[in-house]
Design a protein around this motif. Structure first.
Motif, PDB file in Angstrom:
ATOM      1  N   SER A 168      25.840  50.116  28.687  1.00 57.44           N
ATOM      2  CA  SER A 168      27.037  50.260  29.210  1.00 57.44           C
ATOM      3  C   SER A 168      26.822  51.224  30.420  1.00 57.44           C
ATOM      4  O   SER A 168      25.956  51.891  30.615  1.00 57.44           O
ATOM      5  CB  SER A 168      27.799  51.091  28.212  1.00 57.44           C
ATOM      6  N   THR A 212      31.566  52.922  30.409  1.00 56.11           N
ATOM      7  CA  THR A 212      32.218  53.678  29.418  1.00 56.11           C
ATOM      8  C   THR A 212      31.330  54.696  29.076  1.00 56.11           C
ATOM      9  O   THR A 212      31.674  56.026  28.802  1.00 56.11           O
ATOM     10  CB  THR A 212      32.132  52.495  28.196  1.00 56.11           C
ATOM     11  N   HIS A 215      37.827  47.302  22.139  1.00 62.66           N
ATOM     12  CA  HIS A 215      37.437  48.481  23.026  1.00 62.66           C
ATOM     13  C   HIS A 215      38.634  49.281  23.474  1.00 62.66           C
ATOM     14  O   HIS A 215      39.367  49.057  24.671  1.00 62.66           O
ATOM     15  CB  HIS A 215      36.884  47.659  24.349  1.00 62.66           C
ATOM     16  N   GLN A 259      39.200  51.330  26.910  1.00 65.46           N
ATOM     17  CA  GLN A 259      39.474  50.506  27.999  1.00 65.46           C
ATOM     18  C   GLN A 259      40.790  49.845  27.940  1.00 65.46           C
ATOM     19  O   GLN A 259      41.254  49.911  29.028  1.00 65.46           O
ATOM     20  CB  GLN A 259      38.490  49.220  27.909  1.00 65.46           C
ATOM     21  N   PRO A 319      37.972  44.788  33.980  1.00 64.57           N
ATOM     22  CA  PRO A 319      37.152  45.840  33.233  1.00 64.57           C
ATOM     23  C   PRO A 319      35.737  46.230  33.773  1.00 64.57           C
ATOM     24  O   PRO A 319      35.364  47.266  33.469  1.00 64.57           O
ATOM     25  CB  PRO A 319      37.124  45.273  31.791  1.00 64.57           C
ATOM     26  N   GLY A 320      35.117  45.184  34.610  1.00 60.17           N
ATOM     27  CA  GLY A 320      33.720  45.396  34.756  1.00 60.17           C
ATOM     28  C   GLY A 320      32.947  45.182  33.752  1.00 60.17           C
ATOM     29  O   GLY A 320      33.395  45.316  32.646  1.00 60.17           O
TER      30      GLY A 320
HETATM   31  N1   CP Z   1      34.318  47.964  30.932  1.00 61.70           N
HETATM   32  C1   CP Z   1      33.124  48.429  30.298  1.00 61.70           C
HETATM   33  O1   CP Z   1      33.116  48.549  29.007  1.00 61.70           O
HETATM   34  O2   CP Z   1      32.069  48.428  31.140  1.00 61.70           O
HETATM   35  P1   CP Z   1      30.541  48.849  30.632  1.00 61.70           P
HETATM   36  O3   CP Z   1      30.128  47.957  29.746  1.00 61.70           O
HETATM   37  O4   CP Z   1      29.692  49.248  31.641  1.00 61.70           O
HETATM   38  O5   CP Z   1      30.786  50.209  29.795  1.00 61.70           O
END
Ligand code: CP
Length: 312
Positions: free
Chosen positions: A57, A60, A137, A140, A264-265
């Protein structure tokens, strides 16, 4: 003081609309705090939080950590890769050992769907789900809905499309629950192979044509293609996926209306969205990241206030 109806944040599924509105109201306050020259409040001086990440991650993990620091909590950061999990220690043993150090709240990301719920029934701590496999999630989805509300106002009656790899996405399920709770209309758009088998049980519409979806919606959440969760090919080639489901400026201009683009990336630039779209005025991707800190401060603050500790 108003309180959440839950003692853990396991998923949006367990929240009421009043819970979500309370998180948003609290996040409004914390957003103002983190834009002050002194971005910190002493609220959680007596609280210790462990961040347990069993999966990679960036956003997050850093966002929860910063939210905790802004609230003046004490923090333990745990990464499975450098831990005794590698020697065979179970999840419950690992967490109980961490809790023996007088930890109050556990923020956990785990590859297995249901891991946060499993833990909440077996250990004495408040559990916050930071993503459990392909399940939920929740933080998010809350920051996504909060960011949309900031741009569009009340989400009741607004049309939001969730586009892409819905089958492997925890963001999709949490977004569907959150958006519907707030009265938005939701449409899923993906190739049939990337739609989950349970789509028909979600009370959302489904479309395989991206242009039809874009013409319908006020906002589109472009989900990442999660290659790491695919054991077989779900589409012929990445190029073909990008041609059919990738968002380009050309497609946006054909709409003759402005829509809001979320992601969300992390972004696969040139697959879900082109660089031009990701960096355009249509996209609110960095607003989502900024709002993530305020939303996570609100989640932690509200759950901590349900513990038997002195919250100032
Ligand atoms: N959006 C999100 O959960 O990104 P990460 O996996 O970088 O935490």
């Amino acid at each position: 003081m108003k309180a959440l109806s839950v003692d853990h944040l396991l998923g949006i599924k367990q929240l009421t609309e009043a819970d979500v509105q309370l998180i948003f109201e609290t996040a409004d306050h914390f957003k103002e705090v983190i834009n002050r020259p002194i971005k910190k409040v002493p609220s959680l001086r007596d609280i210790t939080i462990a961040n347990l990440f069993f999966e990679n991650s960036t956003r997050t993990k850093l966002s929860f950590e910063l939210a905790e620091k802004r609230l003046s909590a004490d923090i333990l950061n745990f990464s499975a890769a450098q831990s005794s999990v590698k020697k065979g220690e179970t999840l419950v043993d690992t967490v109980n050992n961490i809790l023996a150090m007088k930890v109050d709240i556990v923020v956990m990301r785990h590859p297995n769907p249901g891991a946060a719920q499993f833990l909440s029934k077996r250990v004495k701590a408040c559990i916050i789900n930071a993503g459990d496999g392909t399940h939920e999630h929740p933080s998010q989805a809350l920051l996504d809905a909060y960011s949309l509300r900031e741009k569009m106002g009340d989400l009741r009656g607004k049309k939001v499309a969730i586009v892409g790899d819905i089958r492997h996405s925890r963001v999709a399920l949490s977004n569907i629950f959150a958006l519907k709770l707030l009265g938005a209309e939701v449409k899923l758009c993906a190739p049939k192979s990337l739609l989950p088998k349970y789509s028909s049980a979600l009370d959302v519409s489904v479309e395989t044509d991206l242009m039809k979806t874009l013409k319908w919606c006020d906002a589109a959440n472009m989900l990442r293609v999660q290659n790491e969760r695919m054991d077989v090919s779900y589409f012929p080639t990445t190029r073909e996926y990008a041609l059919q489901y990738g968002l380009t400026m050309d497609k946006l201009k054909q709409l003759r209306k402005d829509i809001i683009i979320l992601h969300p990336g992390p972004i696969n630039r040139g697959v879900e969205v082109t660089t031009e779209v990701a960096d355009s005025e249509y996209a609110i991707i960095l607003d989502q990241v900024e709002n993530g800190v305020a939303i996570r401060m609100a989640i932690i603050y509200l759950l901590a206030s349900k513990l038997n500790n002195n919250i100032t």
